[in-house]
Design a protein around this motif. Structure first.
Motif, PDB file in Angstrom:
ATOM      1  N   ASN A  26       0.440  -0.993   0.112  1.00 18.59           N
ATOM      2  CA  ASN A  26       0.137  -0.034  -0.004  1.00 18.59           C
ATOM      3  C   ASN A  26       0.815   1.283   0.041  1.00 18.59           C
ATOM      4  O   ASN A  26       0.547   2.240   0.221  1.00 18.59           O
ATOM      5  N   LYS A 207      -6.686   0.564  -0.653  1.00 26.43           N
ATOM      6  CA  LYS A 207      -6.552  -0.557  -1.604  1.00 26.43           C
ATOM      7  C   LYS A 207      -6.987  -1.913  -0.928  1.00 26.43           C
ATOM      8  O   LYS A 207      -7.327  -2.859  -1.794  1.00 26.43           O
ATOM      9  N   ASP A 208      -6.721  -2.264   0.468  1.00 24.27           N
ATOM     10  CA  ASP A 208      -7.103  -3.553   0.829  1.00 24.27           C
ATOM     11  C   ASP A 208      -8.378  -3.424   1.883  1.00 24.27           C
ATOM     12  O   ASP A 208      -8.621  -4.422   2.520  1.00 24.27           O
TER      13      ASP A 208
END
Length: 456
Positions: A26, A207-208
């Motif tokens: 990330n 992103k996660d």
């Protein structure tokens, strides 16, 4: 040089403390701040025979060959571009006092390089150990004389926090110009990753993060568990109240396996068949509606067992005489006494003396005493059924007399029903069945009558 060192220290502090929540995937940006050492000796430089050694000769001879500037003297910035690759630039400064085995005057060293780096962890995950290879090129100046270089290097990061690592690297820089000797440059310092976006500030980068706009927990990929019951809100039927996983996150206060929201008795353990309410005696009636919660009984008796107070074998619910012993064939009442012929005759004779006012269905005054005697006689035979027949004299038309006889029979039935429980039917015969002559007043009075006949 002092100002450069201060700048690098400040940069380390700013980046290090403002980006402490990171994961490698990330954080596309990485900055390295290092001390660098330049070594011209183990390069097999044919142009400097006798001054330099063969490849990697005395590679770790720090005291004799390394040129080290005792300050933060190199900084690099790189950006992750995917599939393990990063691209970046590096700037370095140094002071050259050793040129192989020869001492030289204090020469300045400046290097600016661009590189492509590949992280070996992309192939073999080594956890905190993060080895890499690097290739690139740049431009290096020694004492204001510069030349282009082609570079290749090996390095390793050891991540002692999620985003801060100790870094060491060695690179070979080869120049094709005679006036810049090939050399090794060694780096040791700190690497910091940063740049991940975390909209909800929950420590999980967008992103996660399955819920990037709502602060959540790592175990739920960034989604929240508002009530803290270990079930994320999206899968929790009761997200604001701590509950059980078996009940999709809803509470069960009484522990009967039925969620409070579906439990009619949420604070008292019950059964699913009773919607969470108890039925102690198992008669299918909840205790709250059961007049006898510890004794099984039918709902028709409000959950209580049927009783037989008089002990005659006929339950009170079916016993017309619940406090007096009787027989089943008489619905729990004492055996029925059947009417004798004499009693029937007496009844019929009494009925013949029931007189009506002329042209009416109202009784003559003396008739009420007769009707009461009839009722008193019938009380001893409550199961007997009778037909009441109404009759008229011949005065008036047939249709009028038929209607009047019906009315008279019904008048008697109405009166007797107010006194006894027997069953009666009423039938009008009009003037068709006289018992005396209609030519005399006395005869016509006798014809205005009723009769009572036993049906069974």
């Amino acid at each position: 040089m002092k100002h450069l060192s201060r700048f690098l220290v400040a940069l380390l502090l700013v980046v290090g403390f403002s980006n402490v929540k990171a994961q490698d995937s990330n954080n596309p940006w990485q900055i390295n701040i290092s001390v660098n050492a330049v070594d011209f000796y183990p390069t097999n430089d044919m142009e400097a025979a006798g001054i330099t050694g063969k490849w990697f000769d005395e590679y770790f001879n720090v005291g004799d060959h390394y040129n080290i500037l005792p300050t933060l003297s190199s900084v690099s910035v790189s950006k992750y571009v995917g599939d393990g690759f990063s691209v970046g630039v590096r700037g370095s400064v140094n002071r050259i006092e050793k040129y192989g085995d020869v001492a030289v005057e204090d020469l300045t060293y400046y290097g600016f390089d661009a590189n492509i780096k590949y992280n070996i962890n992309e192939l073999y995950n080594m956890g905190k150990f993060d080895p890499y290879v690097e290739v690139g090129g740049g431009y290096t100046w020694v004492d204001d004389i510069g030349a282009g270089t082609v570079n290749a290097g090996l390095g390793i990061n050891y991540w002692f926090t999620e985003n801060i690592a100790f870094n060491i690297q060695t690179s070979y820089k080869h120049s094709f110009e005679d006036y810049l000797a090939p050399h090794f440059q060694h780096l040791a310092g700190i690497a910091i990753k940063f740049g991940g976006k975390d909209t909800d500030d929950d420590g999980i980068f967008d992103k996660d993060d399955a819920c990037p706009d709502v602060k959540g927990l790592p175990e739920f990929n960034g989604c929240p568990d508002t009530d803290g019951d270990g079930i994320e809100d999206s899968k929790d039927d009761c997200p604001d109240t701590a509950g059980l996983a078996a009940l999709n996150g809803c509470p069960d206060t009484d522990g009967d396996g039925i969620a409070d929201g579906k439990d009619d008795c949420p604070e008292v353990a019950g059964t699913a068949a009773m919607n969470g309410c108890p039925d102690t005696d198992g008669d299918g009636i909840t205790d709250a509606k059961d007049n006898c919660p510890t004794e099984a009984g039918p709902s028709a008796n409000k959950g209580c067992p049927w009783t037989d107070k008089d002990g005659d074998g006929v339950l009170d619910k079916d016993d017309r005489c619940p406090e007096v012993a009787g027989v089943a064939e008489n619905d729990g009442c004492p055996p029925i006494a059947r009417m004798t012929v004499t009693e029937i005759t007496v009844l019929d004779n009494l009925a013949r003396t029931v007189y009506f006012n002329s042209g009416k269905d109202s009784f003559k005054p003396e008739t009420y005493a007769i009707l009461d005697k009839i009722a008193e006689l019938l009380k001893g035979f409550p199961k007997e059924e009778f037909t009441i027949g109404g009759h008229t004299d011949s005065v008036g038309s047939d249709s009028l007399n038929q209607k009047l006889s019906n009315a008279r029979a019904n008048a008697v039935v109405t009166y007797l029903r107010s006194k006894v429980s027997n069953k009666f039917t009423a039938t009008g015969y009009g003037e068709s069945q006289p018992i005396a002559s209609n030519k005399t007043r006395k005869g016509r009075a006798q014809n205005r009558r009723v009769d009572i006949k036993l049906v069974r």
